[in-house]
Design an enzyme around this catalytic site. Structure first.
Site, mmCIF file in Angstrom:
data_model
loop_
_atom_site.group_PDB
_atom_site.id
_atom_site.type_symbol
_atom_site.label_atom_id
_atom_site.label_comp_id
_atom_site.label_asym_id
_atom_site.label_seq_id
_atom_site.Cartn_x
_atom_site.Cartn_y
_atom_site.Cartn_z
ATOM 1 N N SER A 96 0.823 -1.216 0.000
ATOM 2 C CA SER A 96 0.000 0.000 0.000
ATOM 3 C C SER A 96 0.853 1.261 0.000
ATOM 4 O O SER A 96 0.591 2.197 -0.759
ATOM 5 C CB SER A 96 -0.979 0.002 1.184
ATOM 6 O OG SER A 96 -0.294 -0.115 2.416
ATOM 7 N N HIS A 110 -1.804 -8.727 1.993
ATOM 8 C CA HIS A 110 -1.485 -7.463 2.674
ATOM 9 C C HIS A 110 -2.566 -7.177 3.714
ATOM 10 O O HIS A 110 -2.725 -7.923 4.675
ATOM 11 C CB HIS A 110 -1.358 -6.350 1.636
ATOM 12 C CG HIS A 110 -0.786 -5.062 2.154
ATOM 13 N ND1 HIS A 110 -0.072 -4.976 3.334
ATOM 14 C CD2 HIS A 110 -0.820 -3.802 1.649
ATOM 15 C CE1 HIS A 110 0.306 -3.721 3.530
ATOM 16 N NE2 HIS A 110 -0.136 -2.986 2.522
ATOM 17 N N HIS A 134 6.330 -12.448 8.516
ATOM 18 C CA HIS A 134 6.373 -11.098 7.955
ATOM 19 C C HIS A 134 7.490 -11.034 6.925
ATOM 20 O O HIS A 134 8.518 -11.708 7.068
ATOM 21 C CB HIS A 134 6.607 -10.056 9.059
ATOM 22 C CG HIS A 134 6.390 -8.641 8.616
ATOM 23 N ND1 HIS A 134 7.384 -7.897 8.028
ATOM 24 C CD2 HIS A 134 5.288 -7.841 8.656
ATOM 25 C CE1 HIS A 134 6.910 -6.695 7.726
ATOM 26 N NE2 HIS A 134 5.648 -6.642 8.088
ATOM 27 N N ARG A 194 3.930 -4.258 17.125
ATOM 28 C CA ARG A 194 2.521 -3.866 17.028
ATOM 29 C C ARG A 194 1.628 -4.950 17.610
ATOM 30 O O ARG A 194 0.562 -4.658 18.160
ATOM 31 C CB ARG A 194 2.160 -3.584 15.566
ATOM 32 C CG ARG A 194 2.957 -2.440 14.935
ATOM 33 C CD ARG A 194 2.667 -2.309 13.449
ATOM 34 N NE ARG A 194 3.047 -3.516 12.727
ATOM 35 C CZ ARG A 194 2.799 -3.727 11.436
ATOM 36 N NH1 ARG A 194 2.168 -2.801 10.720
ATOM 37 N NH2 ARG A 194 3.189 -4.841 10.839
ATOM 38 N N ASP A 216 -1.470 -8.427 12.519
ATOM 39 C CA ASP A 216 -2.807 -8.937 12.227
ATOM 40 C C ASP A 216 -3.255 -10.034 13.184
ATOM 41 O O ASP A 216 -4.448 -10.317 13.285
ATOM 42 C CB ASP A 216 -2.859 -9.477 10.792
ATOM 43 C CG ASP A 216 -2.586 -8.404 9.760
ATOM 44 O OD1 ASP A 216 -3.128 -7.297 9.918
ATOM 45 O OD2 ASP A 216 -1.843 -8.670 8.800
#
Length: 472
Positions: free
Chosen positions: A276, A306, A352, A361, A407
């Site tokens: 993105s 993604h 990742h 995160r 995620d």
């Protein structure tokens, strides 16, 4: 168990014990004065200095090589290939993302919050990404007020969304709304009038701030249209950016407001190489305005490899519960993970492309869960997955990073507070990413970065080149 989490917790503890964060992050300029609350004026002061720095860098070091390009890189999605300037953040494979040099724990410590000890306000991160400086609470409040004043969405944008079937994917509806906003692009108007290239950044700034302000409104409209019978919740002029987004979605509990502040902050930027961010930069390098560039970025974010992954994680976790129950044992979970992998599928939320340790995160979301929802059954299942999945992926020997990413946790937190529609989750990611992409687009134009045009080759070319290299 949880060794990566504990390591990062120890890091945060050490940071907290330091007498001054400024001593450990020496470049950081914490602004204590509230006399200048205007973000744009801050940029006007910074841009000439950064332009001179870029010119000097190119003049003195333009011929310095940054590494060698291998055939594996060309065939492997350009992984590990350095080829893009991205000022707002930098991703370290071991320690994770740094926003203008600050780690996530450091941002949680120094960025202004809505309440003492609370999560950082996304407006504060926007200020940091654009200026490299930690803002005061007064500056953040002023920016929050400015964003609210910009958050007016024209009626035709809603009509463009309404022209789509209600069954259209939320990301399709969201990207359509963003494209409709492009009608009001200040950059397009200025370019058509013949603006000098040295001033490109100014209408880009206006477009980017307007875009950042308006995407939560558009995103909330999409959510309410699909899932709440079109009953719209208007913006609240007393709330900050993250809290207002949660409010317009229809969630007003204090814990959910805090979660949305954290969510938007940590999802905002992840350097420039991801799909993105790179797409936004690439499209903007053609002098497409921020709306066109961000809409393109959203279409990349919508891909399963993604941003759509956060949707897949919750759906997979719920499939575990449906088949094995909430009180699943470690052994049962191992069997289910192996079943997933042997079926030719991946365990979503793990691994990742760059990171080689647990995503910070993920860690800060885990800490949020431990604080606010320690007994949630799905959170407890996520904790078990952290114990089970990495050793299995390591045993397979096919992944460089078996650890959880961002995620792996976000869907469970959202689900706990009532936002259960997994198909919508990527839209939340998109709203967040507007902050990072919008910030970098402003600097792209301020620094006069050129049209992106890498060289491509064919397999014939590669085979020929390799034969010549082998014989020389």
């Amino acid at each position: 168990m949880f060794r990566s989490v504990s390591l990062l917790s120890k890091l945060r503890s050490r940071i907290g014990q330091q007498s001054s964060l400024k001593d450990s992050v020496r470049w950081l300029q914490i602004q204590s004065s509230s006399s200048d609350l205007d973000l744009r004026s801050q940029l006007e002061e910074l841009i000439p200095e950064k332009q001179d720095r870029l010119k000097k860098l190119k003049a003195e070091h333009g011929k310095v090589q940054l590494g060698n390009i291998s055939v594996d890189m060309v065939l492997g999605g350009m992984r590990g290939m350095t080829g893009l300037l991205w000022e707002t953040s930098l991703l370290d494979p071991d320690e994770g993302i740094r926003f203008r040099g600050l780690s996530i724990p450091e941002c949680q410590k120094v960025l202004p919050a809505a309440k003492p000890g609370g999560e950082p306000l996304p407006e504060g991160l926007l200020w940091l990404l654009l200026t490299g400086k930690v803002p005061s609470k007064e500056q953040v409040d002023a920016l929050s007020k400015e964003l609210r004043s910009r958050a007016t969405v024209p009626d035709y944008a809603y009509k463009a969304i309404d022209a789509l079937p209600i069954t259209a994917h939320p990301m399709t509806q969201f990207a359509t709304g963003v494209m409709a906003l492009q009608v009001q692009s200040e950059f397009q108007k200025a370019y058509e009038k013949g603006i000098h290239k040295s001033k490109y950044w100014e209408p880009t700034y206006e477009d980017s701030l307007n875009l950042i302000a308006r995407v939560p409104v558009v995103a909330a409209y999409v959510y309410r249209r699909i899932y709440k019978d079109g009953q719209i919740v208007p913006l609240d002029d007393s709330l900050d950016y993250g809290a207002n987004f949660s409010h317009m979605l229809g969630f007003d509990s204090p814990k959910m407001l805090e979660l949305m502040r954290l969510y938007v902050t940590i999802h905002s930027d992840h350097e420039g190489g991801n799909v993105s961010a790179h797409t936004g930069h690439l499209v903007a390098s053609a002098l497409s305005d921020p709306y066109l560039s961000f809409a393109a970025a959203l279409n990349g974010l919508a891909g399963p490899l993604h941003g759509l992954a956060n949707q897949e994680v919750l759906l997979w976790i719920k499939s575990v519960v449906d088949e094995c129950g909430e009180n699943i044992t470690i052994e049962q979970l191992k069997e289910y993970v192996w079943k997933t992998l042997k079926g030719g599928k991946v365990v979503p939320g793990f691994g990742h492309g760059v990171l080689r340790n647990t995503d910070p995160r993920y860690t800060c979301q885990r800490e949020f869960a431990l604080k606010h929802l320690p007994d949630d059954p799905l959170f407890q299942l996520v904790s078990k997955l952290y114990e089970v999945v990495p050793p299995i992926l390591t045993e397979l020997g096919k992944v460089k990073n078996p650890w959880p990413n961002v995620d792996a946790h976000s869907g469970v937190l959202l689900n706990h507070f009532g936002l259960t529609e997994a198909r919508y989750f990527t839209v939340l990611f998109g709203v967040s990413r507007s902050i990072g992409i919008g910030s970098q687009l402003i600097w792209d134009r301020a620094l006069g970065l050129p049209l992106e045009r890498p060289k491509s080759v064919t397999m014939d070319w590669l085979e020929s080149y390799c034969k010549k290299a082998a014989s020389s």
